[in-house]
Design an enzyme around this catalytic site. Structure first.
Site, PDB file in Angstrom:
ATOM      1  N   ASN A  12       0.856  -1.184   0.000  1.00 48.14           N
ATOM      2  CA  ASN A  12       0.000   0.000   0.000  1.00 48.14           C
ATOM      3  C   ASN A  12       0.895   1.237   0.000  1.00 48.14           C
ATOM      4  O   ASN A  12       1.489   1.571   1.014  1.00 48.14           O
ATOM      5  CB  ASN A  12      -0.898  -0.030   1.248  1.00 48.14           C
ATOM      6  CG  ASN A  12      -1.748   1.218   1.371  1.00 48.14           C
ATOM      7  OD1 ASN A  12      -1.864   2.004   0.426  1.00 48.14           O
ATOM      8  ND2 ASN A  12      -2.343   1.403   2.537  1.00 48.14           N
ATOM      9  N   LYS A  14       0.006   4.259  -0.317  1.00 48.31           N
ATOM     10  CA  LYS A  14      -0.672   5.446   0.244  1.00 48.31           C
ATOM     11  C   LYS A  14      -0.470   6.650  -0.678  1.00 48.31           C
ATOM     12  O   LYS A  14      -0.523   6.505  -1.895  1.00 48.31           O
ATOM     13  CB  LYS A  14      -0.166   5.713   1.664  1.00 48.31           C
ATOM     14  CG  LYS A  14      -0.162   4.449   2.532  1.00 48.31           C
ATOM     15  CD  LYS A  14       0.063   4.731   3.969  1.00 48.31           C
ATOM     16  CE  LYS A  14       0.277   3.425   4.706  1.00 48.31           C
ATOM     17  NZ  LYS A  14      -0.046   3.484   6.104  1.00 48.31           N
ATOM     18  N   HIS A  97      -9.775   0.577   4.621  1.00 47.54           N
ATOM     19  CA  HIS A  97      -8.483   0.839   5.276  1.00 47.54           C
ATOM     20  C   HIS A  97      -8.709   1.822   6.426  1.00 47.54           C
ATOM     21  O   HIS A  97      -9.515   2.750   6.320  1.00 47.54           O
ATOM     22  CB  HIS A  97      -7.478   1.413   4.262  1.00 47.54           C
ATOM     23  CG  HIS A  97      -6.085   1.451   4.816  1.00 47.54           C
ATOM     24  ND1 HIS A  97      -5.660   2.436   5.684  1.00 47.54           N
ATOM     25  CD2 HIS A  97      -5.035   0.611   4.649  1.00 47.54           C
ATOM     26  CE1 HIS A  97      -4.404   2.191   6.021  1.00 47.54           C
ATOM     27  NE2 HIS A  97      -4.002   1.092   5.411  1.00 47.54           N
ATOM     28  N   GLU A  99      -7.130   4.269   7.459  1.00 47.34           N
ATOM     29  CA  GLU A  99      -6.913   5.693   7.160  1.00 47.34           C
ATOM     30  C   GLU A  99      -8.130   6.281   6.452  1.00 47.34           C
ATOM     31  O   GLU A  99      -8.389   7.479   6.550  1.00 47.34           O
ATOM     32  CB  GLU A  99      -5.610   5.865   6.357  1.00 47.34           C
ATOM     33  CG  GLU A  99      -4.404   5.686   7.280  1.00 47.34           C
ATOM     34  CD  GLU A  99      -3.131   5.229   6.603  1.00 47.34           C
ATOM     35  OE1 GLU A  99      -3.031   5.287   5.373  1.00 47.34           O
ATOM     36  OE2 GLU A  99      -2.213   4.790   7.351  1.00 47.34           O
ATOM     37  N   GLU A 169      -5.450  -5.323  10.417  1.00 47.14           N
ATOM     38  CA  GLU A 169      -4.509  -4.222  10.595  1.00 47.14           C
ATOM     39  C   GLU A 169      -4.841  -3.459  11.877  1.00 47.14           C
ATOM     40  O   GLU A 169      -5.657  -2.523  11.845  1.00 47.14           O
ATOM     41  CB  GLU A 169      -4.584  -3.268   9.406  1.00 47.14           C
ATOM     42  CG  GLU A 169      -4.251  -3.909   8.078  1.00 47.14           C
ATOM     43  CD  GLU A 169      -3.640  -2.893   7.122  1.00 47.14           C
ATOM     44  OE1 GLU A 169      -2.483  -3.070   6.754  1.00 47.14           O
ATOM     45  OE2 GLU A 169      -4.330  -1.923   6.788  1.00 47.14           O
ATOM     46  N   GLY A 175       1.977   2.249  10.664  1.00 44.76           N
ATOM     47  CA  GLY A 175       2.854   3.410  10.515  1.00 44.76           C
ATOM     48  C   GLY A 175       3.480   3.885  11.808  1.00 44.76           C
ATOM     49  O   GLY A 175       4.045   4.971  11.869  1.00 44.76           O
ATOM     50  N   SER A 215       3.246  -2.055  10.401  1.00 44.67           N
ATOM     51  CA  SER A 215       4.695  -1.939  10.623  1.00 44.67           C
ATOM     52  C   SER A 215       5.450  -3.239  10.337  1.00 44.67           C
ATOM     53  O   SER A 215       6.425  -3.562  11.033  1.00 44.67           O
ATOM     54  CB  SER A 215       4.983  -1.438  12.044  1.00 44.67           C
ATOM     55  OG  SER A 215       4.429  -0.148  12.220  1.00 44.67           O
TER      56      SER A 215
HETATM   57  C1  PEP Z   1      -0.950  -0.009   5.790  1.00 42.25           C
HETATM   58  O1  PEP Z   1      -0.994   1.124   5.371  1.00 42.25           O
HETATM   59  O2  PEP Z   1      -1.824  -0.804   5.433  1.00 42.25           O
HETATM   60  C2  PEP Z   1       0.145  -0.405   6.675  1.00 42.25           C
HETATM   61  C3  PEP Z   1       0.120  -1.583   7.221  1.00 42.25           C
HETATM   62  O3  PEP Z   1       1.145   0.532   6.880  1.00 42.25           O
HETATM   63  P1  PEP Z   1       2.554   0.269   7.615  1.00 42.25           P
HETATM   64  O4  PEP Z   1       3.128  -0.987   7.064  1.00 42.25           O
HETATM   65  O5  PEP Z   1       3.364   1.484   7.250  1.00 42.25           O
HETATM   66  O6  PEP Z   1       2.282   0.163   9.079  1.00 42.25           O
END
Ligand code: PEP
Length: 254
Positions: A12, A14, A97, A99, A169, A175, A215
């Site tokens: 992803n 973003k 997601h 976000e 997630e 993040g 992460s």
């Molecule tokens: C994500 O945006 O789905 C995600 C898991 O981000 P990150 O790996 O940066 O935590």
């Protein structure tokens, strides 16, 4: 017994990268993929999708949108529809997601409508679910996962579609550099798979890929993927570096 599910890894991106950076990334990334490795799907920003479509001769990477509007067309400034994603070569789309849920106030009902729209247009939704830090602290993790899964997967089941993947997630891990321990992730994935059996049936629950996201990096991927109910990763930050992303993909085996 090894898992019957082929590993699946999503990247992803973003709101990162330009067209030039996308082309440079793919020139390094695509030739390094192994043909018998995990299934790989990239979720670039909308403006990058035409460039990402030129992935190389073998189509070894799928592309997906990061979001879609439930309607196929109309007066929705700034939104993107399922048919528009299909038009630029997408076969996947992220739905729900965190976000989007938090930055844009997306409700479970809206996520369900997006899942239904995705399936209607032939896109495979990657349905994201996960609890916030406060919800985990209040011991509400399972309640949140239950509510989010029932709404989103219920929409796919209602549409008679069994083509979707799930991504667990935890919001507190996205993040932040904080990763769920393998046991925390496994417990959540096991719970989601049991719930899937209830909502979509035992067979679908056993075949559905449930990815972990939050992460993930080259240092923690191998430990996480050793858990029996983890079928791959949805990777944000580390997917922006092709070498790191390739290391994570290789950790998932084939
Ligand atoms: C994500 O945006 O789905 C995600 C898991 O981000 P990150 O790996 O940066 O935590």
């Amino acid at each position: 017994m090894s898992s019957p599910r082929r590993p699946l890894v999503g990247g992803n991106w973003k709101m990162h990268l330009t067209v030039v950076e996308t082309t440079a990334y793919l020139a390094r990334f695509v030739p390094a993929l192994e043909s018998d490795g995990p299934e790989v799907v990239l979720f670039p920003g909308f403006t990058l999708l035409p460039a990402a479509r030129e992935l190389g001769p073998d189509g070894s990477v799928a592309i997906g949108g990061q979001d879609l509007h439930p309607e196929p067309r109309g007066a929705h400034t700034g939104d993107v529809s399922g048919p528009q994603l299909v038009d630029v070569g997408c076969s996947w789309v992220l739905c729900g997601h965190s976000e989007r849920r938090h930055d844009h106030g997306e409700s479970d009902d809206l996520v369900a409508a997006k899942v239904a729209a995705a399936t209607a247009h032939g896109l495979t939704p990657m349905i994201c679910v996960g609890e916030t830090a406060d919800e985990r602290a209040a011991d509400r993790t399972l309640e949140v996962l239950d509510r989010q899964l029932r709404a989103a997967v219920g929409a796919a089941v209602g549409a008679g579609v069994d083509r979707y993947a799930l991504a667990y997630e935890p919001v507190w891990a996205i993040g932040t550099g904080l990763t769920a321990t393998p046991q925390i992730a496994q417990d959540a994935h096991r719970f989601l798979r049991r719930l899937l059996a209830e909502v979509a049936g035992e067979t679908r629950a056993e075949s559905c890929r449930i990815l972990y996201g939050g992460s993930v990096n080259p240092g923690n991927a191998a430990d996480l993927i050793s858990q029996p109910d983890l079928d791959g990763f949805l990777v944000g930050g580390a997917s922006l570096d092709p070498e790191k992303f390739l290391t994570i993909i290789r950790a998932c085996g084939s």
